[in-house]
Design a protein around this motif. Structure first.
Motif, short mmCIF file in Angstrom:
data_model
loop_
_atom_site.label_atom_id
_atom_site.label_comp_id
_atom_site.label_asym_id
_atom_site.label_seq_id
_atom_site.Cartn_x
_atom_site.Cartn_y
_atom_site.Cartn_z
N ALA A 66 -7.16 -5.26 -2.18
CA ALA A 66 -6.47 -4.69 -1.02
C ALA A 66 -5.76 -3.39 -1.38
O ALA A 66 -5.67 -2.47 -0.57
CB ALA A 66 -5.47 -5.71 -0.46
N LEU A 67 -5.26 -3.30 -2.62
CA LEU A 67 -4.59 -2.08 -3.07
C LEU A 67 -5.57 -0.91 -3.18
O LEU A 67 -5.18 0.25 -3.00
CB LEU A 67 -3.93 -2.29 -4.43
CG LEU A 67 -2.61 -3.06 -4.49
CD1 LEU A 67 -2.20 -3.28 -5.93
CD2 LEU A 67 -1.51 -2.34 -3.73
N GLU A 68 -6.81 -1.21 -3.46
CA GLU A 68 -7.80 -0.15 -3.71
C GLU A 68 -8.11 0.68 -2.48
O GLU A 68 -8.56 1.82 -2.59
CB GLU A 68 -9.09 -0.77 -4.27
CG GLU A 68 -8.92 -1.33 -5.67
CD GLU A 68 -10.15 -2.09 -6.13
OE1 GLU A 68 -11.11 -2.15 -5.33
OE2 GLU A 68 -10.14 -2.62 -7.25
N GLY A 69 -7.87 0.11 -1.29
CA GLY A 69 -8.13 0.91 -0.10
C GLY A 69 -8.08 0.07 1.16
O GLY A 69 -8.53 -1.07 1.17
N ASP A 70 -7.48 0.64 2.21
CA ASP A 70 -7.44 -0.05 3.50
C ASP A 70 -8.69 0.29 4.31
O ASP A 70 -9.70 0.74 3.77
CB ASP A 70 -6.16 0.30 4.27
CG ASP A 70 -6.03 1.80 4.52
OD1 ASP A 70 -7.05 2.52 4.40
OD2 ASP A 70 -4.92 2.25 4.86
N GLU A 71 -8.60 0.11 5.62
CA GLU A 71 -9.80 0.32 6.44
C GLU A 71 -10.28 1.77 6.43
O GLU A 71 -11.42 2.06 6.80
CB GLU A 71 -9.53 -0.13 7.89
CG GLU A 71 -8.45 0.68 8.61
CD GLU A 71 -7.07 0.08 8.44
OE1 GLU A 71 -6.22 0.28 9.31
OE2 GLU A 71 -6.84 -0.60 7.41
N TYR A 72 -9.41 2.70 6.01
CA TYR A 72 -9.79 4.11 5.94
C TYR A 72 -10.01 4.56 4.49
O TYR A 72 -10.08 5.75 4.21
CB TYR A 72 -8.72 4.98 6.60
CG TYR A 72 -8.52 4.67 8.06
CD1 TYR A 72 -9.55 4.87 8.98
CD2 TYR A 72 -7.32 4.16 8.52
CE1 TYR A 72 -9.37 4.58 10.32
CE2 TYR A 72 -7.14 3.86 9.86
CZ TYR A 72 -8.17 4.08 10.75
OH TYR A 72 -7.99 3.77 12.08
N GLY A 73 -10.06 3.59 3.57
CA GLY A 73 -10.28 3.93 2.17
C GLY A 73 -9.05 4.51 1.50
O GLY A 73 -9.15 5.13 0.44
N ILE A 74 -7.87 4.32 2.09
CA ILE A 74 -6.64 4.85 1.52
C ILE A 74 -6.08 3.86 0.51
O ILE A 74 -5.81 2.71 0.83
CB ILE A 74 -5.59 5.12 2.63
CG1 ILE A 74 -6.12 6.18 3.59
CG2 ILE A 74 -4.27 5.55 2.03
CD1 ILE A 74 -5.23 6.42 4.79
N THR A 117 -2.75 -6.53 6.15
CA THR A 117 -3.56 -7.31 5.21
C THR A 117 -3.02 -7.19 3.79
O THR A 117 -3.04 -8.16 3.03
CB THR A 117 -5.02 -6.83 5.24
OG1 THR A 117 -5.06 -5.39 5.03
CG2 THR A 117 -5.66 -7.15 6.58
N LEU A 118 -2.52 -6.01 3.45
CA LEU A 118 -1.97 -5.80 2.11
C LEU A 118 -0.63 -6.51 1.96
O LEU A 118 -0.35 -7.13 0.93
CB LEU A 118 -1.81 -4.30 1.85
CG LEU A 118 -1.27 -3.88 0.48
CD1 LEU A 118 -2.09 -4.50 -0.63
CD2 LEU A 118 -1.26 -2.37 0.36
N ILE A 119 0.20 -6.46 3.00
CA ILE A 119 1.49 -7.15 2.96
C ILE A 119 1.28 -8.65 2.83
O ILE A 119 1.95 -9.34 2.05
CB ILE A 119 2.30 -6.82 4.22
CG1 ILE A 119 2.64 -5.32 4.27
CG2 ILE A 119 3.57 -7.65 4.28
CD1 ILE A 119 3.35 -4.89 5.54
N ASP A 120 0.33 -9.19 3.61
CA ASP A 120 0.04 -10.63 3.55
C ASP A 120 -0.49 -11.03 2.18
O ASP A 120 -0.12 -12.08 1.63
CB ASP A 120 -0.96 -11.01 4.64
CG ASP A 120 -0.39 -10.90 6.03
OD1 ASP A 120 0.85 -10.83 6.15
OD2 ASP A 120 -1.18 -10.86 7.00
N ALA A 121 -1.38 -10.21 1.61
CA ALA A 121 -1.94 -10.51 0.29
C ALA A 121 -0.85 -10.53 -0.77
O ALA A 121 -0.83 -11.40 -1.66
CB ALA A 121 -3.02 -9.49 -0.07
#
Length: 233
Positions: free
Chosen positions: A61-69, A194-198
């Protein structure tokens, strides 16, 4: 694992009876306390596998969100972007000035596909230091301008809001961009849900694993102590 071998003989009924009672008591000891250790060990092993799996999901999840950020542990807190009214707030601040770099960061605010306008807070001061002669415009005033601003605010008995140093990560190998803002000219940027939940799931699992390991250690120590006490009998 510890095993006991009880040696008995029908010709020595009294001693054999005493030995059997001792062996039975030791067997009960193994059943009551010793059996907890392998159970707890298995539970801790299973929880460790769960933690490893959740850690992998979090790293993904850290590697990138839905926009690859991509995100980092450091950027999950203290990450900010200029507010809509950042220019007005900087123009009204006696110790700061609006620069072309501020305009560039403000122009991409809120664009999820472009994180260049998102920075990390580093320093917060009541009065920022004057900008050096060889430093690119970063919102701070020159020594002469800052001295005049300080005299003016002192004469007016004003106390301007604090100034915040924000570091914007450089792109394509370029050095970071450092700019100064009033506190109210910045708003926090929340990571994707999704990152916060993970992260929350991983932290809960790690906490549960630490408790289980502590429980296992206590059981092991208690079992060892019981065996020592029985061995003295």
């Amino acid at each position: 694992r510890v095993c006991m071998v009880a040696a008995i003989h029908p010709a020595h009924a009294q001693e054999s009876s005493s030995t059997l009672r001792y062996a039975h008591s030791y067997s009960a000891l193994q059943t009551s306390s010793g059996a907890k250790v392998p159970d707890l060990t298995a539970e801790a092993r299973e929880m460790k596998r769960k933690v490893d799996n959740l850690r992998n999901l979090f790293q993904k999840a850290l590697e990138g969100d839905e926009y690859g950020i991509a995100w980092t542990m450091e950027s999950l807190s203290g990450t900010v972007q200029p507010t809509k009214t950042a220019k007005e707030l900087i123009d009204a601040h006696p110790y700061l000035s609006w620069t072309p770099a501020h305009q560039t960061k403000w122009a991409v605010r809120g664009q999820r596909r472009d994180r260049s306008g998102i920075g990390k807070t580093r320093t917060t001061l009541d009065v920022p230091e004057a900008r050096g002669p060889n430093v690119e415009p970063d919102g701070r005033l020159s020594p002469q301008a800052l001295a005049a601003a300080l005299r003016a605010t002192e004469a007016a008995d004003e106390r301007p809001e604090r100034s915040v140093e924000v570091v914007f990560e450089g792109r394509h190998g370029r050095p970071p961009v450092i700019l100064w803002y009033p506190e109210s000219a910045l708003e926090e940027v929340q990571p994707p849900k999704t990152l916060i939940d993970a992260k929350a799931n991983l932290e809960r699992a790690e906490e549960d694993l630490a408790k289980k390991k502590a429980e296992l250690k206590t059981a092991q120590e208690f079992c060892t102590q019981e065996k020592k006490e029985w061995a003295k009998k």
